[in-house]
Write a protein that holds these residues in place. Structure first.
Motif, PDB file in Angstrom:
ATOM      1  N   CYS A   1       0.837  -1.205   0.000  1.00  0.00           N
ATOM      2  CA  CYS A   1       0.000   0.000   0.000  1.00  0.00           C
ATOM      3  C   CYS A   1       0.869   1.251   0.000  1.00  0.00           C
ATOM      4  O   CYS A   1       1.944   1.279   0.595  1.00  0.00           O
TER       5      CYS A   1
ATOM      6  N   TRP B   1      -2.159   3.833   2.888  1.00  0.00           N
ATOM      7  CA  TRP B   1      -3.014   3.238   3.915  1.00  0.00           C
ATOM      8  C   TRP B   1      -2.235   2.243   4.760  1.00  0.00           C
ATOM      9  O   TRP B   1      -1.335   1.553   4.285  1.00  0.00           O
TER      10      TRP B   1
ATOM     11  N   TYR C   1      -7.143   7.147   4.468  1.00  0.00           N
ATOM     12  CA  TYR C   1      -6.589   6.838   3.149  1.00  0.00           C
ATOM     13  C   TYR C   1      -7.195   5.578   2.550  1.00  0.00           C
ATOM     14  O   TYR C   1      -6.792   5.160   1.464  1.00  0.00           O
TER      15      TYR C   1
ATOM     16  N   GLU D   1      -6.803   4.372  -1.333  1.00  0.00           N
ATOM     17  CA  GLU D   1      -5.942   3.210  -1.554  1.00  0.00           C
ATOM     18  C   GLU D   1      -6.671   2.140  -2.345  1.00  0.00           C
ATOM     19  O   GLU D   1      -6.094   1.489  -3.225  1.00  0.00           O
TER      20      GLU D   1
ATOM     21  N   GLN E   1      -5.369   0.799  -5.847  1.00  0.00           N
ATOM     22  CA  GLN E   1      -5.028  -0.622  -6.016  1.00  0.00           C
ATOM     23  C   GLN E   1      -5.899  -1.268  -7.097  1.00  0.00           C
ATOM     24  O   GLN E   1      -5.418  -2.135  -7.848  1.00  0.00           O
TER      25      GLN E   1
ATOM     26  N   ILE F   1      -3.846   9.092  -4.476  1.00  0.00           N
ATOM     27  CA  ILE F   1      -4.392   8.807  -3.159  1.00  0.00           C
ATOM     28  C   ILE F   1      -4.395  10.077  -2.311  1.00  0.00           C
ATOM     29  O   ILE F   1      -5.264  10.268  -1.468  1.00  0.00           O
TER      30      ILE F   1
END
Length: 213
Positions: free
Chosen positions: A17, A20, A27, A31, A35, A188
Motif C-alpha cells: 500500500c 493506507w 486513506y 488506496e 489498487q 491517493i
C-alpha cells in the motif's frame, strides 16, 4: 479485527500500500481506488500476453505438425517422443497443438495409426481430480474449500461475487474495452491550499451530487 493480522501479513500490506495502513482509514478509499486501477492495468497486460501466447501456439501448431509428420513415418521407431524429450517439450502439449492445427485444416488423417488425444473436457476433469486429491488433507472443511474456490476463481481471471460463507459465484468477465481504459493511476493524496498533504475524497456520494460533478 486488527488484532487478527499477523505480523508478516501486516508487513505485506505496508509494503504493497502507498499510504493506507491499519489505523489510517482516512486513506482507505483512495488506496482501494488506486489498487483497483493497478489491478486492472495488470489484467490488461495479462490479456495482451495471453493473446501473444495464442499467436505463438498457432505458429507452433504448424511447425510441430510438420515435425511430427516427418518423425512419425514408418520405420522411425518413435522418434517423435525422443525428439520432444531431448528438447524438453511436454508431449501432451505438443500433441495438443498438433491436433488443434490438424483439426482446423482437416488434416487429421495424416496420422491414422495414432489415437487422438483425450477431449479437452476429460483433461480438465482429470486435472481437477488430481488437484482435489492433493488438497484433500488441507481443505478439510466446506468453508476452507469455498475459500479455495474463491481464490482460484480470482487467480483465473473470473469475476468473483462473494456471498455468505456458504456460496460463491463465478462469472466470465466481459471483454476489456481498450477505448474506455487508460493506464492512469488515480492519486491517493493531494496537496491543500495550505501546503498540507490530505487524502483525496473517494467517499460515497449521492448520485445527484455525482451528476453535478
Amino acid at each position: 479485527m486488527e488484532e487478527q493480522f499477523t505480523d508478516s501479513y501486516r508487513a505485506f500490506l505496508r509494503s504493497m500500500c502507498s499510504y493506507w495502513a491499519p489505523g489510517q482509514d482516512e486513506y482507505l478509499s483512495g488506496e482501494i481506488v488506486h489498487q483497483w486501477s493497478v489491478r486492472q492495468s495488470f489484467r490488461r497486460e495479462m490479456s495482451g500476453q495471453q493473446a501473444e501466447v495464442l499467436k505463438r501456439e498457432s505458429v507452433l501448431g504448424e511447425l510441430l505438425y510438420r515435425k511430427k509428420r516427418e518423425l512419425c513415418r514408418l520405420g522411425r521407431n518413435g522418434r517423435w517422443c525422443a525428439w520432444l524429450r531431448q528438447r524438453k517439450i511436454p508431449r501432451s502439449t505438443a500433441d495438443r497443438l498438433v491436433l488443434q492445427h490438424a483439426e482446423f485444416f482437416n488434416l487429421t488423417d495424416e496420422f491414422p495409426r495414432r489415437e487422438r488425444s483425450e477431449p479437452l473436457e476429460a483433461s480438465i476433469s482429470q486435472a481437477a481430480y488430481r488437484t482435489s486429491d492433493r488438497l484433500e488433507n488441507m481443505l478439510r472443511s466446506p468453508q476452507a474449500r469455498i475459500k479455495f474456490v474463491r481464490c482460484l476463481g480470482d487467480l483465473l481471471g473470473f469475476d468473483v461475487e462473494y456471498g455468505d460463507t456458504d456460496s460463491v459465484r463465478l462469472t466470465i468477465p466481459p471483454p476489456v474495452d481498450e477505448t474506455a481504459t487508460t493506464d492512469f493511476e488515480p492519486n491517493i493524496i493531494c496537496v491543500g491550499d495550505d501546503g498540507k498533504i490530505i487524502p483525496v475524497d473517494y467517499e460515497l456520494r449521492d448520485e445527484a451530487e455525482d451528476s453535478v460533478l
